[in-house]
Design a protein around this motif. Sequence first.
Motif, PDB file in Angstrom:
ATOM      1  N   VAL A 263      18.584  80.591  68.657  1.00 48.12           N
ATOM      2  CA  VAL A 263      19.172  79.258  68.508  1.00 48.12           C
ATOM      3  C   VAL A 263      19.367  78.926  67.036  1.00 48.12           C
ATOM      4  N   ARG A 264      18.378  79.267  66.212  1.00 47.52           N
ATOM      5  CA  ARG A 264      18.491  79.017  64.772  1.00 47.52           C
ATOM      6  C   ARG A 264      19.719  79.737  64.204  1.00 47.52           C
ATOM      7  N   GLU A 265      19.910  80.985  64.598  1.00 48.91           N
ATOM      8  CA  GLU A 265      21.049  81.772  64.130  1.00 48.91           C
ATOM      9  C   GLU A 265      22.371  81.178  64.615  1.00 48.91           C
ATOM     10  N   VAL A 266      22.411  80.799  65.890  1.00 47.45           N
ATOM     11  CA  VAL A 266      23.655  80.303  66.479  1.00 47.45           C
ATOM     12  C   VAL A 266      24.028  78.939  65.906  1.00 47.45           C
ATOM     13  N   VAL A 267      23.051  78.050  65.745  1.00 46.61           N
ATOM     14  CA  VAL A 267      23.345  76.730  65.176  1.00 46.61           C
ATOM     15  C   VAL A 267      23.940  76.880  63.784  1.00 46.61           C
ATOM     16  N   GLU A 268      23.396  77.793  62.993  1.00 44.28           N
ATOM     17  CA  GLU A 268      23.942  78.023  61.655  1.00 44.28           C
ATOM     18  C   GLU A 268      25.370  78.563  61.726  1.00 44.28           C
ATOM     19  N   GLU A 269      25.603  79.520  62.615  1.00 43.92           N
ATOM     20  CA  GLU A 269      26.942  80.104  62.749  1.00 43.92           C
ATOM     21  C   GLU A 269      27.950  79.060  63.227  1.00 43.92           C
ATOM     22  N   PHE A 270      27.563  78.302  64.233  1.00 49.54           N
ATOM     23  CA  PHE A 270      28.445  77.297  64.820  1.00 49.54           C
ATOM     24  C   PHE A 270      28.755  76.205  63.789  1.00 49.54           C
ATOM     25  N   ALA A 271      27.716  75.715  63.117  1.00 48.81           N
ATOM     26  CA  ALA A 271      27.901  74.651  62.131  1.00 48.81           C
ATOM     27  C   ALA A 271      28.755  75.132  60.957  1.00 48.81           C
ATOM     28  N   THR A 272      28.538  76.364  60.530  1.00 47.91           N
ATOM     29  CA  THR A 272      29.327  76.908  59.417  1.00 47.91           C
ATOM     30  C   THR A 272      30.800  77.034  59.809  1.00 47.91           C
ATOM     31  N   ALA A 273      31.044  77.539  61.015  1.00 45.09           N
ATOM     32  CA  ALA A 273      32.421  77.707  61.481  1.00 45.09           C
ATOM     33  C   ALA A 273      33.124  76.354  61.603  1.00 45.09           C
ATOM     34  N   LEU A 274      32.430  75.360  62.154  1.00 44.77           N
ATOM     35  CA  LEU A 274      33.031  74.032  62.286  1.00 44.77           C
ATOM     36  C   LEU A 274      33.207  73.377  60.916  1.00 44.77           C
ATOM     37  N   GLY A 275      32.304  73.679  59.986  1.00 44.55           N
ATOM     38  CA  GLY A 275      32.453  73.162  58.630  1.00 44.55           C
ATOM     39  C   GLY A 275      33.730  73.675  57.977  1.00 44.55           C
ATOM     40  N   GLU A 276      34.064  74.931  58.243  1.00 46.71           N
ATOM     41  CA  GLU A 276      35.300  75.486  57.697  1.00 46.71           C
ATOM     42  C   GLU A 276      36.524  74.819  58.329  1.00 46.71           C
ATOM     43  N   VAL A 277      36.437  74.547  59.627  1.00 50.30           N
ATOM     44  CA  VAL A 277      37.540  73.840  60.303  1.00 50.30           C
ATOM     45  C   VAL A 277      37.679  72.435  59.724  1.00 50.30           C
ATOM     46  N   LEU A 278      36.546  71.767  59.522  1.00 47.31           N
ATOM     47  CA  LEU A 278      36.566  70.411  58.965  1.00 47.31           C
ATOM     48  C   LEU A 278      37.203  70.402  57.574  1.00 47.31           C
ATOM     49  N   ALA A 279      36.875  71.388  56.767  1.00 42.70           N
ATOM     50  CA  ALA A 279      37.469  71.467  55.420  1.00 42.70           C
ATOM     51  C   ALA A 279      38.981  71.630  55.510  1.00 42.70           C
ATOM     52  N   GLU A 280      39.429  72.431  56.477  1.00 36.44           N
ATOM     53  CA  GLU A 280      40.870  72.608  56.663  1.00 36.44           C
ATOM     54  C   GLU A 280      41.524  71.298  57.111  1.00 36.44           C
ATOM     55  N   ARG A 281      40.845  70.536  58.007  1.00 37.73           N
ATOM     56  CA  ARG A 281      41.413  69.261  58.478  1.00 37.73           C
ATOM     57  C   ARG A 281      41.429  68.214  57.365  1.00 37.73           C
ATOM     58  N   ARG A 282      40.535  68.376  56.411  1.00 37.18           N
ATOM     59  CA  ARG A 282      40.542  67.455  55.276  1.00 37.18           C
ATOM     60  C   ARG A 282      41.810  67.691  54.441  1.00 37.18           C
ATOM     61  N   ARG A 283      42.212  68.957  54.356  1.00 35.58           N
ATOM     62  CA  ARG A 283      43.423  69.283  53.611  1.00 35.58           C
ATOM     63  C   ARG A 283      44.678  68.975  54.429  1.00 35.58           C
ATOM     64  N   ARG A 284      44.595  69.250  55.749  1.00 37.40           N
ATOM     65  CA  ARG A 284      45.759  69.061  56.616  1.00 37.40           C
ATOM     66  C   ARG A 284      45.316  68.334  57.890  1.00 37.40           C
ATOM     67  N   PRO A 285      45.136  67.030  57.816  1.00 33.36           N
ATOM     68  CA  PRO A 285      44.702  66.273  59.007  1.00 33.36           C
ATOM     69  C   PRO A 285      45.771  66.282  60.096  1.00 33.36           C
ATOM     70  N   GLY A 286      45.290  66.200  61.342  1.00 31.09           N
ATOM     71  CA  GLY A 286      46.205  66.164  62.485  1.00 31.09           C
ATOM     72  C   GLY A 286      45.796  65.081  63.453  1.00 31.09           C
ATOM     73  N   THR A 287      46.124  65.288  64.724  1.00 34.48           N
ATOM     74  CA  THR A 287      45.759  64.317  65.768  1.00 34.48           C
ATOM     75  C   THR A 287      44.622  64.832  66.643  1.00 34.48           C
ATOM     76  N   ASP A 288      44.030  65.944  66.271  1.00 39.09           N
ATOM     77  CA  ASP A 288      42.952  66.558  67.049  1.00 39.09           C
ATOM     78  C   ASP A 288      41.666  65.751  66.913  1.00 39.09           C
ATOM     79  N   LEU A 289      40.676  66.095  67.727  1.00 39.91           N
ATOM     80  CA  LEU A 289      39.410  65.359  67.763  1.00 39.91           C
ATOM     81  C   LEU A 289      38.703  65.383  66.406  1.00 39.91           C
ATOM     82  N   ILE A 290      38.650  66.530  65.758  1.00 39.13           N
ATOM     83  CA  ILE A 290      37.944  66.631  64.479  1.00 39.13           C
ATOM     84  C   ILE A 290      38.616  65.747  63.429  1.00 39.13           C
ATOM     85  N   SER A 291      39.930  65.763  63.391  1.00 39.85           N
ATOM     86  CA  SER A 291      40.650  64.904  62.435  1.00 39.85           C
ATOM     87  C   SER A 291      40.383  63.428  62.717  1.00 39.85           C
ATOM     88  N   ARG A 292      40.359  63.074  63.981  1.00 36.54           N
ATOM     89  CA  ARG A 292      40.125  61.675  64.349  1.00 36.54           C
ATOM     90  C   ARG A 292      38.695  61.245  64.014  1.00 36.54           C
TER      91      ARG A 292
END
Length: 414
Positions: free
Chosen positions: A196-225
Amino acid sequence: MTVQASEPARPRIRFNPFSAEFRCDPYPMYRELRTVAPVHKTLGMWVLTRHADVRTVLLDRSFSAGLIPELVSAQAERLGQGHVARIERLGRKSLVFTDNPDHARLRGLVNRVFTAAAVAELRPVASTAATRLLSRARAAGSLDLIADFAAPLPISVLCEWMALPEELRARVGPWTHDIRFLLEPGLMKAADFARVREVVEEFATALGEVLAERRRRPGTDLISRLRAVRTTGGDALSDEELIFVCVMCFVAGNETTKSLIGNGTLALLRYPDQAALLRQDPDTVGTAVVEALRYDSPLQLTKRLATKDVEIGGRVIRAGDQVLVCLGAANRDPEVFPDPDRFDLTRDTSSQLAFGHGMHGCLGGQLAELVAGVAFAQLRTVDLTPLVDEFEWQDHSFIVRGLRALPVEIRAAA
């Protein structure tokens, strides 16, 4: 004022949610407990099985929902597990496990995004995914309704809502399955903590990268909202809070939605008269979903912690006591639902508690109902025949009730 009540004689019945009999069919045990000992202390906790008592606890804010993070920390210490800070923060910053004022703050922000209109926009997404999955099964002539349909459908909808990159989508399902242990920390072993420790880190890191991309290019998706949402006072979700919201969307929503679809389909197979009613009248799809929630609730049990002395059903629950509220038992209470052990699309299900009630009522309940409704709407157009006589129920959780598999033959409806 001190609460006092007489202590009834200890009943002979023993509640054991880990037994094979209970896993196969918990409802005889619930029925006996409601009759003999509706407020029953065992396994170091109080077990409540009457609808009125369950509803009372769910509405009473003196019963804390923050028990699970404490149990995670205690289990980690017991097993000598370190480096669990991120796991602990995930628990303490998740809507599911927070009390006020943290809960009110987080919910106030997230509610601005999880609106009925936003969920309704996902119907075409869910329909497209369900059609794709069912088309494959029709071509093959058979499917495991759980692995091939009920499990991938909610994951697919959430991935699309968040607009996750394709290379990430295949990993979300396995990650979600591993993180689910956090909902039942008492079942976790040392190896589970490590995973779980490994997966939470992997999942959070991957979503963090998506969030950084949405900060540069926001859309209408859930993360952008979620990134854009603000209160009138200017408060916003931190990056980590936003990531945790997304992680818990999968963890809290996938298993329950999958089980809702599977349990409801099995009920329709066992009650062909109700399946015929569903096929004849498409307007019964919504009632079929809610009756499936009541009849065989995917989330059977949830825990609370008493923060003050309370009397329920003539028993005194002391501050610090753990309370297990049996949602599945409450939804079969004959005082509220006549002939409760029958699956009936015509009944009044307005009092069902499958998604909880009150402050901690499930945020994703509307989405789960929409996805299950789309699934049932698709399944009403085909004939399903079970390929086995006995059904196996999953054993990786004792709070979620769902089939391990549901192999069926599939044909076009006559």
